[in-house]
Design a protein around this motif. Sequence first.
Motif, PDB file in Angstrom:
ATOM      1  N   LEU A 102       0.829  -1.208   0.000  1.00 38.44           N
ATOM      2  CA  LEU A 102       0.000   0.000   0.000  1.00 38.44           C
ATOM      3  C   LEU A 102       0.860   1.254   0.000  1.00 38.44           C
ATOM      4  CD1 LEU A 102      -2.668  -0.839   2.717  1.00 38.44           C
ATOM      5  CD2 LEU A 102      -2.959  -0.873   0.260  1.00 38.44           C
ATOM      6  N   THR A 103       0.323   2.296  -0.604  1.00 37.10           N
ATOM      7  CA  THR A 103       0.937   3.608  -0.463  1.00 37.10           C
ATOM      8  C   THR A 103       0.529   4.151   0.907  1.00 37.10           C
ATOM      9  OG1 THR A 103      -0.949   4.773  -1.405  1.00 37.10           O
ATOM     10  CG2 THR A 103       0.768   4.016  -2.951  1.00 37.10           C
ATOM     11  N   MET A 104       1.206   5.167   1.381  1.00 36.76           N
ATOM     12  CA  MET A 104       0.879   5.741   2.686  1.00 36.76           C
ATOM     13  C   MET A 104      -0.565   6.248   2.750  1.00 36.76           C
ATOM     14  SD  MET A 104       1.673   6.167   5.733  1.00 36.76           S
ATOM     15  CE  MET A 104       3.409   6.028   5.935  1.00 36.76           C
ATOM     16  N   PRO A 105      -1.072   6.990   1.746  1.00 36.89           N
ATOM     17  CA  PRO A 105      -2.473   7.419   1.822  1.00 36.89           C
ATOM     18  C   PRO A 105      -3.459   6.240   1.846  1.00 36.89           C
ATOM     19  CG  PRO A 105      -1.299   8.701   0.178  1.00 36.89           C
ATOM     20  CD  PRO A 105      -0.369   7.603   0.625  1.00 36.89           C
ATOM     21  N   GLU A 106      -3.160   5.184   1.083  1.00 38.17           N
ATOM     22  CA  GLU A 106      -4.042   4.001   1.108  1.00 38.17           C
ATOM     23  C   GLU A 106      -4.032   3.357   2.479  1.00 38.17           C
ATOM     24  OE1 GLU A 106      -3.936   2.100  -3.346  1.00 38.17           O
ATOM     25  OE2 GLU A 106      -2.124   1.916  -2.132  1.00 38.17           O
ATOM     26  N   ALA A 107      -2.863   3.214   3.070  1.00 39.10           N
ATOM     27  CA  ALA A 107      -2.754   2.594   4.391  1.00 39.10           C
ATOM     28  C   ALA A 107      -3.524   3.400   5.436  1.00 39.10           C
ATOM     29  CB  ALA A 107      -1.285   2.458   4.786  1.00 39.10           C
ATOM     30  N   LEU A 108      -3.390   4.718   5.394  1.00 36.17           N
ATOM     31  CA  LEU A 108      -4.106   5.578   6.337  1.00 36.17           C
ATOM     32  C   LEU A 108      -5.611   5.462   6.143  1.00 36.17           C
ATOM     33  CD1 LEU A 108      -4.020   7.661   8.568  1.00 36.17           C
ATOM     34  CD2 LEU A 108      -3.806   9.434   6.823  1.00 36.17           C
ATOM     35  N   TRP A 109      -6.054   5.471   4.898  1.00 37.76           N
ATOM     36  CA  TRP A 109      -7.485   5.357   4.595  1.00 37.76           C
ATOM     37  C   TRP A 109      -8.050   4.034   5.114  1.00 37.76           C
ATOM     38  CZ3 TRP A 109     -11.742   7.771   3.650  1.00 37.76           C
ATOM     39  CH2 TRP A 109     -12.823   7.107   3.086  1.00 37.76           C
ATOM     40  N   ARG A 110      -7.349   2.945   4.867  1.00 35.99           N
ATOM     41  CA  ARG A 110      -7.848   1.643   5.338  1.00 35.99           C
ATOM     42  C   ARG A 110      -7.841   1.558   6.855  1.00 35.99           C
ATOM     43  NH1 ARG A 110      -6.272  -3.040   1.131  1.00 35.99           N
ATOM     44  NH2 ARG A 110      -7.022  -1.927  -0.675  1.00 35.99           N
ATOM     45  N   TRP A 111      -6.804   2.099   7.472  1.00 38.50           N
ATOM     46  CA  TRP A 111      -6.756   2.087   8.922  1.00 38.50           C
ATOM     47  C   TRP A 111      -7.966   2.846   9.467  1.00 38.50           C
ATOM     48  CZ3 TRP A 111      -6.668   5.892  12.609  1.00 38.50           C
ATOM     49  CH2 TRP A 111      -6.396   5.491  13.912  1.00 38.50           C
ATOM     50  N   ALA A 112      -8.250   3.991   8.887  1.00 37.17           N
ATOM     51  CA  ALA A 112      -9.367   4.816   9.341  1.00 37.17           C
ATOM     52  C   ALA A 112     -10.701   4.102   9.141  1.00 37.17           C
ATOM     53  CB  ALA A 112      -9.364   6.154   8.604  1.00 37.17           C
ATOM     54  N   ARG A 113     -10.853   3.403   8.045  1.00 34.11           N
ATOM     55  CA  ARG A 113     -12.104   2.671   7.796  1.00 34.11           C
ATOM     56  C   ARG A 113     -12.306   1.548   8.802  1.00 34.11           C
ATOM     57  NH1 ARG A 113     -11.941   0.490   2.162  1.00 34.11           N
ATOM     58  NH2 ARG A 113     -13.705  -0.691   2.920  1.00 34.11           N
ATOM     59  N   ARG A 114     -11.222   0.872   9.171  1.00 28.46           N
ATOM     60  CA  ARG A 114     -11.332  -0.237  10.134  1.00 28.46           C
ATOM     61  C   ARG A 114     -11.524   0.274  11.557  1.00 28.46           C
ATOM     62  NH1 ARG A 114      -6.937  -2.276   7.273  1.00 28.46           N
ATOM     63  NH2 ARG A 114      -5.557  -1.892   9.035  1.00 28.46           N
ATOM     64  N   ARG A 115     -11.039   1.464  11.842  1.00 27.30           N
ATOM     65  CA  ARG A 115     -11.098   2.021  13.197  1.00 27.30           C
ATOM     66  C   ARG A 115     -11.762   3.386  13.158  1.00 27.30           C
ATOM     67  NH1 ARG A 115      -6.680  -0.691  12.061  1.00 27.30           N
ATOM     68  NH2 ARG A 115      -5.927  -2.285  13.479  1.00 27.30           N
ATOM     69  N   SER A 116     -12.982   3.405  12.729  1.00 25.50           N
ATOM     70  CA  SER A 116     -13.673   4.674  12.508  1.00 25.50           C
ATOM     71  C   SER A 116     -13.789   5.507  13.789  1.00 25.50           C
ATOM     72  CB  SER A 116     -15.041   4.452  11.880  1.00 25.50           C
ATOM     73  OG  SER A 116     -15.816   3.593  12.678  1.00 25.50           O
ATOM     74  N   LEU A 117     -14.004   4.879  14.919  1.00 26.27           N
ATOM     75  CA  LEU A 117     -14.114   5.635  16.171  1.00 26.27           C
ATOM     76  C   LEU A 117     -12.774   6.287  16.515  1.00 26.27           C
ATOM     77  CD1 LEU A 117     -15.670   6.567  18.633  1.00 26.27           C
ATOM     78  CD2 LEU A 117     -15.053   4.419  19.747  1.00 26.27           C
ATOM     79  N   ALA A 118     -11.703   5.534  16.432  1.00 26.61           N
ATOM     80  CA  ALA A 118     -10.379   6.091  16.728  1.00 26.61           C
ATOM     81  C   ALA A 118     -10.062   7.233  15.764  1.00 26.61           C
ATOM     82  CB  ALA A 118      -9.313   4.998  16.645  1.00 26.61           C
ATOM     83  N   TRP A 119     -10.406   7.059  14.519  1.00 24.48           N
ATOM     84  CA  TRP A 119     -10.152   8.091  13.505  1.00 24.48           C
ATOM     85  C   TRP A 119     -10.958   9.357  13.834  1.00 24.48           C
ATOM     86  CZ3 TRP A 119      -6.948   9.863  10.149  1.00 24.48           C
ATOM     87  CH2 TRP A 119      -7.359  10.761   9.172  1.00 24.48           C
ATOM     88  N   ALA A 120     -12.221   9.166  14.196  1.00 22.26           N
ATOM     89  CA  ALA A 120     -13.085  10.316  14.508  1.00 22.26           C
ATOM     90  C   ALA A 120     -12.531  11.078  15.715  1.00 22.26           C
ATOM     91  CB  ALA A 120     -14.503   9.850  14.769  1.00 22.26           C
ATOM     92  N   LEU A 121     -12.081  10.347  16.721  1.00 25.69           N
ATOM     93  CA  LEU A 121     -11.523  11.009  17.900  1.00 25.69           C
ATOM     94  C   LEU A 121     -10.232  11.744  17.556  1.00 25.69           C
ATOM     95  CD1 LEU A 121     -12.143   8.244  20.577  1.00 25.69           C
ATOM     96  CD2 LEU A 121     -13.379  10.413  20.305  1.00 25.69           C
ATOM     97  N   TRP A 122      -9.386  11.150  16.752  1.00 24.66           N
ATOM     98  CA  TRP A 122      -8.131  11.795  16.347  1.00 24.66           C
ATOM     99  C   TRP A 122      -8.408  13.032  15.502  1.00 24.66           C
ATOM    100  CZ3 TRP A 122      -5.804  12.963  11.713  1.00 24.66           C
ATOM    101  CH2 TRP A 122      -4.484  13.404  11.806  1.00 24.66           C
ATOM    102  N   ALA A 123      -9.356  12.928  14.579  1.00 26.21           N
ATOM    103  CA  ALA A 123      -9.670  14.038  13.682  1.00 26.21           C
ATOM    104  C   ALA A 123     -10.240  15.242  14.430  1.00 26.21           C
ATOM    105  CB  ALA A 123     -10.629  13.578  12.600  1.00 26.21           C
ATOM    106  N   ARG A 124     -10.881  15.027  15.560  1.00 23.54           N
ATOM    107  CA  ARG A 124     -11.478  16.123  16.333  1.00 23.54           C
ATOM    108  C   ARG A 124     -10.436  16.960  17.048  1.00 23.54           C
ATOM    109  NH1 ARG A 124     -16.762  14.436  19.501  1.00 23.54           N
ATOM    110  NH2 ARG A 124     -17.996  15.669  18.069  1.00 23.54           N
ATOM    111  N   ARG A 125      -9.237  16.454  17.210  1.00 22.93           N
ATOM    112  CA  ARG A 125      -8.183  17.166  17.947  1.00 22.93           C
ATOM    113  C   ARG A 125      -7.796  18.425  17.324  1.00 22.93           C
ATOM    114  NH1 ARG A 125      -3.505  13.080  19.023  1.00 22.93           N
ATOM    115  NH2 ARG A 125      -2.586  15.038  19.491  1.00 22.93           N
TER     116      ARG A 125
END
Length: 104
Positions: free
Chosen positions: A81-104
């Motif tokens: 995976l490219t870095m953007p693909e890896a980040l996108w997939r991580w975020a999709r699998r961990r939507s709650l963690a992503w939402a909390l991180w994005a709110r910072r």
Amino acid sequence: GAVLYELISGRPPFLADSPIATARKVVEEMPARLSDAHRDLETICLKCLEKVPARRYGSALAMAEDLERFARGEPIRARPLTMPEALWRWARRRSLAWALWARR
């Protein structure tokens, strides 16, 4: 690989007017890309149809593991995976963690 290709596309990977011409295509040509398929699924399928045996999956188990990774939304081993693909997939699998991180 040929069965997976036909399941995805609805057509065999190699088709010609005669069995001899079809066999020639199998040996000499790569199948058409699967433009409507997900990129990882296309990668898995085309890896199965590689002309050089060393570039194919080493076993049916290795292919099955990549198909399972694809089904779970995880990175497949056939294509890094490219870095953007890896980040996108991580975020999709961990939507709650992503939402909390994005709110910072």
